[in-house]
Design an enzyme around this catalytic site. Structure first.
Site: not given
Length: 434
Positions: A14, A45, A105, A201, A205
């Site tokens: 992203v 990193r 999220k 997940d 959301k």
């Protein structure tokens, strides 16, 4: 106006998408925002890998706190994920008086109440369009576009990995294990897919969507969560033959006595819009009292779809940075002092229809015994089919009318004690979504 200075935490999928889209569409974005938006510092990193992507003009560090504490940074974009370091970084960014954009999220579902309160205290924006359904602007729809409505319910396919797996099981006749392996090979599923396939997940959301729909605090710990790992290929086939498709849905409904908040596999009539969302796509169906049903469909993950949502939040911050906090859109759509204490209902209180599959000995009387148990639990049978299953065995599939989960649980417990029943009862909830 001077450029909006962005500190980017993470340059993965992203983060890389944000970098690419800002560089490709920077002029167009500035025309919309009223000022340019520049990534002036990045925390990563792998320094060498990041430098090969962004070149030498942008400052890069391996210490994310350097970015968060940089006085030149106006807004911090958190894209590293997780509950631990991300929580510390967002807390510190808010304490430093910086606006925050996040796609996390899990962080907001578990710590959102704390973080929204801290942001309100400091007068900064904490925005999160990319946290739910990737590039689909469902957060903006609930916070702004549907603000005239009393939301009655919403239901969504909000995890692309599980939707891909279920689509492959239906269209190609694959087992769950084979479809999961395909999803991992194609990059739709992580090496450890637990959060996806077990519904966690999607529940993160859904928790956020429910809070914005009904004006209640985030309460992930009250959500009912089931995944798809126990679904059998035969249930996909039976559902198809009966005119249904199975999807992992996040469902939240406002009832007079409370709010339903649940994620689980669901049978949907094949003619419904959500039943025809295939592959890794996402869709959310929202029903408002004034507007009726509205559907939001698109790519729920991926590099540039999610980056699109992140940058939309950056544009909002650029537009509203100078506005008084009370003039901005509330974090969870409702003013903080008008949030409701409506309870989240336990799954045992949910009333819906059910698909029940039983593997039984094909003997006289077994069907009568099962029907008696269902009737005594006040569960009405809508339809029933029987299919051969191995030597001297049969599968019996019941579709029920609406019943209370507590009654269904009690009936299943009694049915499984019958000597003719060979295995546990498979139970899948059904929703009409009309």
């Amino acid at each position: 106006m001077k450029p909006l200075k962005v500190g980017l935490l993470g340059l993965g999928v992203v983060g890389g998408g944000v970098w690419n889209v800002l560089n490709r569409n920077g002029g167009e974005i500035a025309r919309r925002a009223g000022r340019s938006i520049e990534v002036s510092r990045i925390a990563v990193r792998d320094m060498a890998r990041a430098r090969s992507k962004v070149g030498d003009a942008t400052a890069i560090t391996t210490d994310p706190f350097e970015v968060v504490r940089d006085p030149e940074i106006d807004i911090v974009v958190e894209l590293i994920g997780g509950y631990t370091l991300a929580l510390e970084l967002v807390r510190e960014a808010i304490a430093q008086g910086k606006h925050v954009v996040t796609a996390n999220k899990a962080l907001l579902a578990c710590h959102g109440n704390e973080l929204f309160a801290a942001a309100r205290e400091k007068g900064v924006m904490l925005v999160y369009e990319a946290a739910v359904a990737g590039g689909i602007p469902i957060i903006k729809a609930l916070r702004e576009g549907l603000s005239a409505n009393r939301i009655n319910w919403l239901a969504g396919i909000i995890n692309g990995t599980t939707n891909f797996i279920l689509s492959e099981m239906r269209s190609r006749g694959l087992s769950f294990e084979a479809a999961l392996a395909d999803a991992q090979r194609l990059g739709y599923a992580e090496a450890d897919p637990t959060f996806d396939i077990e519904g966690v997940d999607a529940a993160h959301k859904l928790t956020l969507l429910a809070s914005m729909a009904f004006g209640v605090p985030v309460q992930f710990d009250r959500a009912h969560v089931e995944g798809i790992s126990k679904l059998a290929q035969e249930d996909i086939v039976h559902a198809e033959n009966l005119g249904y498709r199975i999807k992992l849905l996040g469902i939240t409904k406002l009832r007079p006595d409370g709010i339903e908040l649940r994620v689980h596999p669901t049978l949907i009539p094949e003619g419904r819009l959500l039943a025809n969302v295939e592959g890794a796509m996402n869709a959310v169906l929202v029903h408002g009292d004034a507007v009726g049903p509205t559907l939001y469909y698109g790519q729920g993950a991926g590099e540039e779809p999610t980056a699109s949502a992140v940058i939309a939040d950056l544009v909002d911050v650029a537009r509203l940075q100078g506005a008084a906090p009370e003039q901005r859109v509330p974090y969870l759509a409702f003013q903080h002092d008008a949030m409701a204490d409506t309870p989240i209902l336990p799954i045992e209180d949910v009333r819906t229809a059910y698909y029940l599959r039983l593997h039984v000995d094909d003997q006289p009387g077994v069907l009568a015994d099962i029907a008696r148990i269902l009737a005594e639990a006040e569960i009405s049978i809508g339809s029933m089919i029987q299919r051969p299953h191995g030597d001297s065995g049969a599968d019996i599939i019941f579709l029920t009318h609406q019943a209370v989960e507590r009654d269904v649980n009690r009936a299943i417990g009694l049915i499984e004690q019958l000597p003719q029943v060979r295995s546990s009862v498979t139970r899948i909830r059904m929703e009409n979504l009309a």
